[in-house]
Design a protein around this motif. Sequence first.
Motif, PDB file in Angstrom:
ATOM      1  N   LYS A  40       0.945  -1.150   0.188  1.00  0.00           N
ATOM      2  CA  LYS A  40      -0.172  -0.061  -0.061  1.00  0.00           C
ATOM      3  C   LYS A  40       0.997   1.244   0.237  1.00  0.00           C
ATOM      4  CE  LYS A  40      -4.181  -1.878   2.130  1.00  0.00           C
ATOM      5  NZ  LYS A  40      -5.092  -1.755   3.506  1.00  0.00           N
ATOM      6  N   GLU A  41       1.998   1.179   0.633  1.00  0.00           N
ATOM      7  CA  GLU A  41       2.726   2.390   0.748  1.00  0.00           C
ATOM      8  C   GLU A  41       3.963   2.432  -0.241  1.00  0.00           C
ATOM      9  OE1 GLU A  41       1.796   4.782   2.474  1.00  0.00           O
ATOM     10  OE2 GLU A  41       0.261   3.473   3.397  1.00  0.00           O
ATOM     11  N   GLN A  42       3.618   1.525  -1.327  1.00  0.00           N
ATOM     12  CA  GLN A  42       4.934   1.537  -2.340  1.00  0.00           C
ATOM     13  C   GLN A  42       4.327   1.642  -3.692  1.00  0.00           C
ATOM     14  OE1 GLN A  42       5.861  -2.842  -1.567  1.00  0.00           O
ATOM     15  NE2 GLN A  42       7.649  -2.325  -0.593  1.00  0.00           N
ATOM     16  N   THR A  43       5.457   1.854  -4.383  1.00  0.00           N
ATOM     17  CA  THR A  43       5.259   2.185  -6.106  1.00  0.00           C
ATOM     18  C   THR A  43       5.896   1.048  -6.647  1.00  0.00           C
ATOM     19  OG1 THR A  43       5.204   4.373  -5.429  1.00  0.00           O
ATOM     20  CG2 THR A  43       5.513   3.892  -7.692  1.00  0.00           C
ATOM     21  N   ALA A  44       5.185   0.641  -7.999  1.00  0.00           N
ATOM     22  CA  ALA A  44       5.682  -0.461  -8.710  1.00  0.00           C
ATOM     23  C   ALA A  44       6.213   0.550  -9.857  1.00  0.00           C
ATOM     24  CB  ALA A  44       4.636  -1.158  -9.421  1.00  0.00           C
ATOM     25  N   ASN A  45       7.742   0.242 -10.185  1.00  0.00           N
ATOM     26  CA  ASN A  45       8.549   0.819 -11.042  1.00  0.00           C
ATOM     27  C   ASN A  45       8.724  -0.026 -12.624  1.00  0.00           C
ATOM     28  OD1 ASN A  45      10.645   2.432 -12.524  1.00  0.00           O
ATOM     29  ND2 ASN A  45      11.799   2.662 -10.544  1.00  0.00           N
TER      30      ASN A  45
END
Length: 361
Positions: free
Chosen positions: A90-95
């Motif tokens: 939830k607090e992450q970003t997929a790069n």
Amino acid sequence: MERAYNFNAGPSALPLDVLQLAQKELVNFKETGMSVMELSHRSKEYDRVHEDAQQLLRELLEIPDNYDVLFMQGGASLQFAMIPMNFLGKEQTANYVLTGSWSEKAVKEAKFIGETKIGASTKESGYSTIPSIADITYSSDDAYLHITSNNTIYGTQWQTYPTGHSIPLIADMSSDILSRPIPVSEFGLIYAGAQKNLGPSGVTVVIIRKDLHERTPDHLPTMLRYDTQSKSNSLYNTPPTFAIYMLSQVLAWVKEKGGTTAIAKQNEAKAKLIYDAIDESSGFYRGHAEQGSRSLMNITFNLPSDELNKKFLQEAKEKGFVGLNGHRSIGGCRASTYNAVPVEACEALRQFMVEFKRIHS
């Protein structure tokens, strides 16, 4: 029977030796009185097929013990969704690095799950290059970095991988897995639909570092969890048994040919035959990919006009060449020179290209 010069992008050419063995064993596999397609996936006869495929993959790709080798279904397209489902917090970003249509589809699926970002893209150049590793942007909250190692539509391929970062590197290797040695330990997860270099369509290989299972959220449905297949040795539900049998035979064929190092040398020689015909044509053939990003698996090019493109493809078809049409989204021509495409087919294509240029230039 005269075999076609098969340059299809996928499903693609399979080794003739493998096809002939499958034909021989089709109705009576290992004296069972049954086809491998009729065997129970819980039987000892099929269990040997399953284990052989796993062990051959481990041997050929030098897969470390802390990685699972999974056999799944749904193609790379299902992996586009499963990866963020399992690993995007939830607090992450997929790069994602955009290098073509398949990476665009991968990030589209991830956007349904959570936050995404584009770490680098070559879309503005028409996907004619692979981004410089130095140009990829990272953040401390990146869940993973996703790349597509080879781009079938545009004919580009990563020559070196963006390794050395703390975030897991994930790669869609559907169109170039097994075509060269891979530093598996530098990746968190590698996935590949089989229908280009591994076998027929129907099975997807997933190579995953075991510690990543800890990131799968508890609420995820059973069949969308990598740890489900890990715990059950890819036998939680009925696997695509015939596709895995064919995968095992293709892997045995690669081993007999000398493994990925020997296969890579042959692939380089095959691609050179066709790229030389392009480069020596004084602009009659125009390759889409820039030289430093050229794929050894998919060679894309155009002739001086759409009319000549159509004439080239029609005459090639008449001479027994199959699958040379470029992808419908960009047109032109494409020769897919996967592992099972013989050198003789590439030599024949080169000769045809040289002769066609002589007549029409």
